[in-house]
Design a protein around this motif. Structure first.
Motif, PDB file in Angstrom:
ATOM      1  N   PHE A  82      30.137  32.096  39.283  1.00  0.00           N
ATOM      2  CA  PHE A  82      30.460  30.782  38.721  1.00  0.00           C
ATOM      3  C   PHE A  82      31.243  29.866  39.657  1.00  0.00           C
ATOM      4  CE2 PHE A  82      30.207  33.487  34.772  1.00  0.00           C
ATOM      5  CZ  PHE A  82      29.029  32.929  34.296  1.00  0.00           C
ATOM      6  N   GLY A  83      31.643  30.375  40.830  1.00  0.00           N
ATOM      7  CA  GLY A  83      32.261  29.512  41.824  1.00  0.00           C
ATOM      8  C   GLY A  83      33.755  29.338  41.714  1.00  0.00           C
ATOM      9  N   ARG A  84      34.345  29.703  40.576  1.00  0.00           N
ATOM     10  CA  ARG A  84      35.782  29.552  40.408  1.00  0.00           C
ATOM     11  C   ARG A  84      36.233  30.390  39.214  1.00  0.00           C
ATOM     12  NH1 ARG A  84      38.148  24.954  40.374  1.00  0.00           N
ATOM     13  NH2 ARG A  84      39.714  25.400  38.779  1.00  0.00           N
ATOM     14  N   ILE A  85      37.537  30.502  39.053  1.00  0.00           N
ATOM     15  CA  ILE A  85      38.131  31.155  37.877  1.00  0.00           C
ATOM     16  C   ILE A  85      39.218  30.239  37.351  1.00  0.00           C
ATOM     17  CG2 ILE A  85      39.293  33.201  36.966  1.00  0.00           C
ATOM     18  CD1 ILE A  85      38.342  34.677  39.505  1.00  0.00           C
ATOM     19  N   ASP A  86      39.171  29.964  36.068  1.00  0.00           N
ATOM     20  CA  ASP A  86      40.171  29.091  35.460  1.00  0.00           C
ATOM     21  C   ASP A  86      41.194  29.850  34.626  1.00  0.00           C
ATOM     22  OD1 ASP A  86      39.056  26.296  36.103  1.00  0.00           O
ATOM     23  OD2 ASP A  86      37.316  27.366  35.306  1.00  0.00           O
ATOM     24  N   ALA A  87      40.811  31.011  34.096  1.00  0.00           N
ATOM     25  CA  ALA A  87      41.727  31.756  33.237  1.00  0.00           C
ATOM     26  C   ALA A  87      41.334  33.221  33.209  1.00  0.00           C
ATOM     27  CB  ALA A  87      41.707  31.190  31.817  1.00  0.00           C
ATOM     28  N   ILE A  88      42.323  34.067  32.935  1.00  0.00           N
ATOM     29  CA  ILE A  88      42.077  35.480  32.698  1.00  0.00           C
ATOM     30  C   ILE A  88      42.829  35.878  31.443  1.00  0.00           C
ATOM     31  CG2 ILE A  88      43.988  36.233  34.202  1.00  0.00           C
ATOM     32  CD1 ILE A  88      42.177  38.654  34.975  1.00  0.00           C
ATOM     33  N   PHE A  89      42.127  36.573  30.551  1.00  0.00           N
ATOM     34  CA  PHE A  89      42.718  37.066  29.306  1.00  0.00           C
ATOM     35  C   PHE A  89      42.861  38.575  29.439  1.00  0.00           C
ATOM     36  CE2 PHE A  89      41.886  37.771  24.485  1.00  0.00           C
ATOM     37  CZ  PHE A  89      43.239  38.003  24.272  1.00  0.00           C
ATOM     38  N   LEU A  90      44.102  39.031  29.638  1.00  0.00           N
ATOM     39  CA  LEU A  90      44.405  40.446  29.844  1.00  0.00           C
ATOM     40  C   LEU A  90      44.620  41.086  28.477  1.00  0.00           C
ATOM     41  CD1 LEU A  90      46.867  39.789  32.788  1.00  0.00           C
ATOM     42  CD2 LEU A  90      44.500  40.606  32.966  1.00  0.00           C
ATOM     43  N   ASN A  91      43.550  41.643  27.956  1.00  0.00           N
ATOM     44  CA  ASN A  91      43.532  42.065  26.566  1.00  0.00           C
ATOM     45  C   ASN A  91      43.366  43.570  26.376  1.00  0.00           C
ATOM     46  OD1 ASN A  91      43.083  41.595  23.580  1.00  0.00           O
ATOM     47  ND2 ASN A  91      41.085  42.417  24.138  1.00  0.00           N
ATOM     48  N   ALA A  92      43.023  44.305  27.429  1.00  0.00           N
ATOM     49  CA  ALA A  92      42.830  45.748  27.292  1.00  0.00           C
ATOM     50  C   ALA A  92      44.142  46.419  26.886  1.00  0.00           C
ATOM     51  CB  ALA A  92      42.315  46.338  28.600  1.00  0.00           C
ATOM     52  N   GLY A  93      44.054  47.379  25.975  1.00  0.00           N
ATOM     53  CA  GLY A  93      45.268  48.069  25.544  1.00  0.00           C
ATOM     54  C   GLY A  93      44.979  49.327  24.755  1.00  0.00           C
ATOM     55  N   LEU A  94      45.962  50.235  24.737  1.00  0.00           N
ATOM     56  CA  LEU A  94      45.899  51.470  23.967  1.00  0.00           C
ATOM     57  C   LEU A  94      47.140  51.583  23.092  1.00  0.00           C
ATOM     58  CD1 LEU A  94      44.836  54.060  26.709  1.00  0.00           C
ATOM     59  CD2 LEU A  94      43.354  52.999  25.002  1.00  0.00           C
ATOM     60  N   MET A  95      47.020  52.240  21.925  1.00  0.00           N
ATOM     61  CA  MET A  95      48.159  52.413  21.032  1.00  0.00           C
ATOM     62  C   MET A  95      48.186  53.807  20.405  1.00  0.00           C
ATOM     63  SD  MET A  95      49.326  50.014  17.778  1.00  0.00           S
ATOM     64  CE  MET A  95      48.151  50.782  16.639  1.00  0.00           C
ATOM     65  N   PRO A  96      48.193  54.877  21.206  1.00  0.00           N
ATOM     66  CA  PRO A  96      48.287  56.227  20.636  1.00  0.00           C
ATOM     67  C   PRO A  96      49.721  56.585  20.240  1.00  0.00           C
ATOM     68  CG  PRO A  96      48.125  56.370  23.005  1.00  0.00           C
ATOM     69  CD  PRO A  96      47.997  54.909  22.659  1.00  0.00           C
TER      70      PRO A  96
END
Length: 250
Positions: A82-96
């Protein structure tokens, strides 16, 4: 409402289900160009196909957030596609979750690797691009457990408090350095996702499932918050959002 989302390239981690999937579908409908990352590549491909069928733009990339190289690869893929990056959503997670006395130390390390190192790796991968272009938006999923402590969540709380502190420092340093990098940290309460599936302690699992069965709301509610943050004008940031069921006394 203005649409400041259309045309933006957004990376989403933990995108194969729950909040990540709901956010991907919503942002695609608003015109964003999406790079979806998770370990379950088959599930990502299904989501990408659905988005494209509806006229949206999205690609899938297998991602292990605990690997710096894997994070670097998804950033490079986004730029190549896509030629650029405007945002990153860091959403990965664990809850054991479990009582500390249960000494589920392997699960402690898993939470640190995903919930802390996963955020650090994502920021490290995207930061040179954001600094060079003097713009960017980092959004991260913490938890209400990143605002106060709860029994059986000792390590999970620690990881989510880390996200809270790290994101606030990132916001302040970016302002001081003039890089125009905005941040938004999200603190969800009971949201119906696959997060409970990671709990191996029988007693804790039973209690958490009862709580979520009583109060849980759809992940689309969090997706709406992500979209709100991304839609703000470039000179404005709302850096913290606490969201949960209206009838849950969290």
């Amino acid at each position: 409402m203005d649409n400041n989302i259309s045309g933006k390239t957004v990376i989403i981690t933990g995108a194969s289900s729950g909040i990540g999937e709901a956010t991907a579908r919503l942002l695609a409908a608003r015109g964003a160009r999406l790079v979806l990352g998770a370990r379950r590549e088959d599930r990502l491909n299904t989501i990408v196909e659905a988005i494209r069928k509806d006229g949206g733009q999205a690609i899938a990339q297998a991602l292990d957030v605990t690997s710096p190289d894997s994070n670097a690869a998804i950033v490079e893929r986004a730029k190549a596609e896509f030629g650029r990056i405007d945002a990153i959503f860091l959403n990965a997670g664990l809850m054991p979750n479990s009582p500390i006395s249960a000494l589920k130390t392997d699960e402690w390390r898993q939470m640190v690797d995903v919930n802390i190192s996963g955020v650090l790796n994502g920021v490290a991968a995207v930061m040179p691009t954001f600094v060079a272009q003097k713009s960017g938006h980092v959004i991260a999923t913490s938890s209400v457990a990143g605002l106060k402590a709860y029994p059986t969540t000792g390590v999970y709380c620690g990881t989510k408090w880390f996200v809270r502190a790290f994101m606030e420092v990132l916001r302040m340093e970016s302002a001081n350095e003039g890089t125009n990098i905005r941040t938004a940290t999200i603190y969800p309460a009971a949201i119906n996702t696959e997060l409970l599936d990671t709990i191996s302690h029988a007693g804790v699992s039973e209690g958490m499932r009862a709580l979520y069965n009583q109060y849980g709301i759809a992940p689309e509610r969090v997706a709406d918050v992500v979209a709100y943050a991304l839609n703000l004008p470039a000179d404005t940031t709302v850096n913290e959002f606490t969201i949960g069921p209206a009838n849950q006394p969290w």
